[in-house]
Design an enzyme around this catalytic site. Sequence first.
Site, PDB file in Angstrom:
ATOM      1  N   ASP A 115      38.624  36.745  38.981  1.00 17.95           N
ATOM      2  CA  ASP A 115      37.286  36.650  39.577  1.00 17.95           C
ATOM      3  C   ASP A 115      36.549  35.552  38.824  1.00 17.95           C
ATOM      4  O   ASP A 115      37.013  35.081  37.769  1.00 17.95           O
ATOM      5  CB  ASP A 115      36.576  38.012  39.450  1.00 17.95           C
ATOM      6  CG  ASP A 115      35.224  38.060  40.172  1.00 17.95           C
ATOM      7  OD1 ASP A 115      34.930  37.154  40.980  1.00 17.95           O
ATOM      8  OD2 ASP A 115      34.464  39.012  39.917  1.00 17.95           O
ATOM      9  N   CYS A 158      38.284  38.267  44.741  1.00 15.65           N
ATOM     10  CA  CYS A 158      37.295  38.854  45.653  1.00 15.65           C
ATOM     11  C   CYS A 158      36.484  37.809  46.396  1.00 15.65           C
ATOM     12  O   CYS A 158      35.906  38.103  47.436  1.00 15.65           O
ATOM     13  CB  CYS A 158      36.379  39.796  44.886  1.00 15.65           C
ATOM     14  SG  CYS A 158      35.351  38.968  43.655  1.00 15.65           S
ATOM     15  N   ARG A 189      23.280  46.781  46.936  1.00 14.85           N
ATOM     16  CA  ARG A 189      23.815  45.782  45.993  1.00 14.85           C
ATOM     17  C   ARG A 189      22.676  45.374  45.064  1.00 14.85           C
ATOM     18  O   ARG A 189      21.659  44.830  45.513  1.00 14.85           O
ATOM     19  CB  ARG A 189      24.363  44.557  46.729  1.00 14.85           C
ATOM     20  CG  ARG A 189      24.602  43.385  45.799  1.00 14.85           C
ATOM     21  CD  ARG A 189      25.318  42.228  46.461  1.00 14.85           C
ATOM     22  NE  ARG A 189      26.715  42.537  46.683  1.00 14.85           N
ATOM     23  CZ  ARG A 189      27.662  41.622  46.931  1.00 14.85           C
ATOM     24  NH1 ARG A 189      27.355  40.344  46.993  1.00 14.85           N
ATOM     25  NH2 ARG A 189      28.920  41.982  47.119  1.00 14.85           N
ATOM     26  N   ARG A 237      37.866  43.761  53.873  1.00 14.00           N
ATOM     27  CA  ARG A 237      36.589  44.398  53.519  1.00 14.00           C
ATOM     28  C   ARG A 237      36.057  45.200  54.713  1.00 14.00           C
ATOM     29  O   ARG A 237      35.556  46.309  54.549  1.00 14.00           O
ATOM     30  CB  ARG A 237      35.562  43.331  53.108  1.00 14.00           C
ATOM     31  CG  ARG A 237      35.855  42.629  51.782  1.00 14.00           C
ATOM     32  CD  ARG A 237      35.733  43.572  50.600  1.00 14.00           C
ATOM     33  NE  ARG A 237      34.423  44.189  50.531  1.00 14.00           N
ATOM     34  CZ  ARG A 237      33.355  43.636  49.952  1.00 14.00           C
ATOM     35  NH1 ARG A 237      33.448  42.462  49.350  1.00 14.00           N
ATOM     36  NH2 ARG A 237      32.195  44.284  49.932  1.00 14.00           N
ATOM     37  N   HIS A 277      32.446  47.449  41.586  1.00 10.36           N
ATOM     38  CA  HIS A 277      32.444  46.896  42.961  1.00 10.36           C
ATOM     39  C   HIS A 277      33.526  47.643  43.748  1.00 10.36           C
ATOM     40  O   HIS A 277      34.552  47.085  44.129  1.00 10.36           O
ATOM     41  CB  HIS A 277      32.714  45.394  42.916  1.00 10.36           C
ATOM     42  CG  HIS A 277      32.366  44.657  44.180  1.00 10.36           C
ATOM     43  ND1 HIS A 277      31.848  45.285  45.302  1.00 10.36           N
ATOM     44  CD2 HIS A 277      32.453  43.334  44.508  1.00 10.36           C
ATOM     45  CE1 HIS A 277      31.633  44.379  46.252  1.00 10.36           C
ATOM     46  NE2 HIS A 277      31.990  43.196  45.803  1.00 10.36           N
ATOM     47  N   GLN A 317      34.998  46.406  47.221  1.00 16.06           N
ATOM     48  CA  GLN A 317      35.922  45.285  47.077  1.00 16.06           C
ATOM     49  C   GLN A 317      37.323  45.785  46.752  1.00 16.06           C
ATOM     50  O   GLN A 317      38.318  45.354  47.348  1.00 16.06           O
ATOM     51  CB  GLN A 317      35.434  44.350  45.956  1.00 16.06           C
ATOM     52  CG  GLN A 317      36.371  43.191  45.703  1.00 16.06           C
ATOM     53  CD  GLN A 317      36.446  42.261  46.897  1.00 16.06           C
ATOM     54  OE1 GLN A 317      35.423  41.821  47.394  1.00 16.06           O
ATOM     55  NE2 GLN A 317      37.643  41.964  47.377  1.00 16.06           N
TER      56      GLN A 317
HETATM   57  N1   CP Z   1      33.447  39.665  47.395  1.00 18.75           N
HETATM   58  C1   CP Z   1      32.168  39.864  47.746  1.00 18.75           C
HETATM   59  O1   CP Z   1      31.582  40.902  47.487  1.00 18.75           O
HETATM   60  O2   CP Z   1      31.600  38.808  48.413  1.00 18.75           O
HETATM   61  P1   CP Z   1      30.074  38.618  48.775  1.00 18.75           P
HETATM   62  O3   CP Z   1      29.313  38.415  47.480  1.00 18.75           O
HETATM   63  O4   CP Z   1      30.048  37.395  49.640  1.00 18.75           O
HETATM   64  O5   CP Z   1      29.563  39.819  49.490  1.00 18.75           O
HETATM   65  N1  NVA Z   2      31.828  39.513  39.703  1.00 21.88           N
HETATM   66  C1  NVA Z   2      31.161  38.853  40.794  1.00 21.88           C
HETATM   67  C2  NVA Z   2      31.625  39.409  42.101  1.00 21.88           C
HETATM   68  C3  NVA Z   2      31.030  38.746  43.307  1.00 21.88           C
HETATM   69  C4  NVA Z   2      31.460  39.355  44.588  1.00 21.88           C
HETATM   70  C5  NVA Z   2      29.663  39.013  40.643  1.00 21.88           C
HETATM   71  O1  NVA Z   2      29.217  40.100  40.230  1.00 21.88           O
HETATM   72  O2  NVA Z   2      28.944  38.068  40.917  1.00 21.88           O
END
Ligand code: CP
Ligand code: NVA
Length: 304
Positions: A220, A260, A105, A288, A132, A135
Site C-alpha cells: 500500500d 488497495c 470513513r 469492492r 480498512h 478493502q
Molecule cells: N482502496 C480504497 O479504499 O480506495 P478509495 O480511497 O478510492 O476509496
Molecule cells: N492506507 C491508505 C489506504 C487508502 C485506501 C490510506 O489510509 O490512505
Amino acid sequence: MNAPAPRHFLKLSAATPAEAHALVARAAALKAADDRSYRPLTGHSLAMIFAKNSTRTRTSFDAGMARFGGNAIMLPVAQTQLGRNEPLADTARVLSRYCSAIMIRNDSQADQEELARHSRVPVINALSDLHHPCQVLADLQTWYEQRGAMAGKTAAWIGDGNNVCNSWIEAARLFGFKLNVACPQGYEPDAATCAWAGSAAQVGRDPQAAVQGAEVVVTDTWTSMGQEGETDTRLQHFNGFQVDDALMTQAAVGALFMHCLPAHRGEEVAPSVIDGPHSVVWDEAGNRMWAQMALLEWLIVGPR
Ligand code: CP
Ligand code: NVA
C-alpha cells in the site's frame, strides 16, 4: 421493548471465522450470478459519511446499493452539521431513523465506535486510521477466486504497517493463513491487532524473507491520507521496501500482487509489477462492489 442491538462491521474480526468465510463465498457467488433482478435492498438506504477522499469506496457502495434496489446518500462531513460540531451520537440517532445502515470513513476508530453505540442500524467502517475491513474483504474474495481456499497458505505484506495491513492481520487469523509483514522500524502494525492474531502474523524487517512461499504479495502507499506532511521522511525510511520484479521472483511461482489503490508507481510498487502479469489489482478494485454487496445483504437482511 428495546430492539436487539445491530451488528456492526468496524473491523474484520466483527465477523466470526464462519461468517467471514461465508461473506467471501457470497461475494464471489453474487459476482458469478451477476443477477440484476435480485434486489434484496429495495426500499433501503445507506448513509455514507466521508471525512476523507475516496474514489473506489464511494462508487462501489453506491453502485452496489443501486444494484440491490436501494440507494446511497453521500454525506461529505464538511457539508453536514458534523462539520459544524453536531455530536456523532446525535448524528447516529438521526441517520438511523432514515437509513438501514451507516458507512463511515474518518480517522478515528474510537469515533466510529461512538457512532455505532448510538446507532439503531449497522455501522460499517469504510476506512479508519486503524482498519480498512471492506478493502480486505475484497482482497480475500480476489485471492479465493484466483486460488481457492486460503487456509494453510502464506501471504506477505511489504511496507507500511497501516490500516489495510491491520485488517490483513485479522484476516490471517480468521482464515487460517500465515501473514509475513516486512516493514521499516517505527512503521509496525497495531500491537493489539498483532497480539490478537498471535502466530498467524509475524512482523520482520526483511522483504525478501517475508515473500518466501507467499502466494500473495500485498503493499500500500507509504503515505496514507492525513500523513502528507511526513512524505519526504517516509520516502527515505521506506527505501528498500518497493515491491519490484526481483522481489516477486522470490515469492511462490505465479504469486498474485495486490494493492488497495491508489498506487504510487516507482514508490511502493514498480510499474512493471502493478502493470504486469502478477497483478490482480483491477479485479481487486472491482471486487469492492461485490464484497460490500455481500456485507450489506448480511447486515441488513441477514445471511443468504
Ligand atoms: N482502496 C480504497 O479504499 O480506495 P478509495 O480511497 O478510492 O476509496
Ligand atoms: N492506507 C491508505 C489506504 C487508502 C485506501 C490510506 O489510509 O490512505
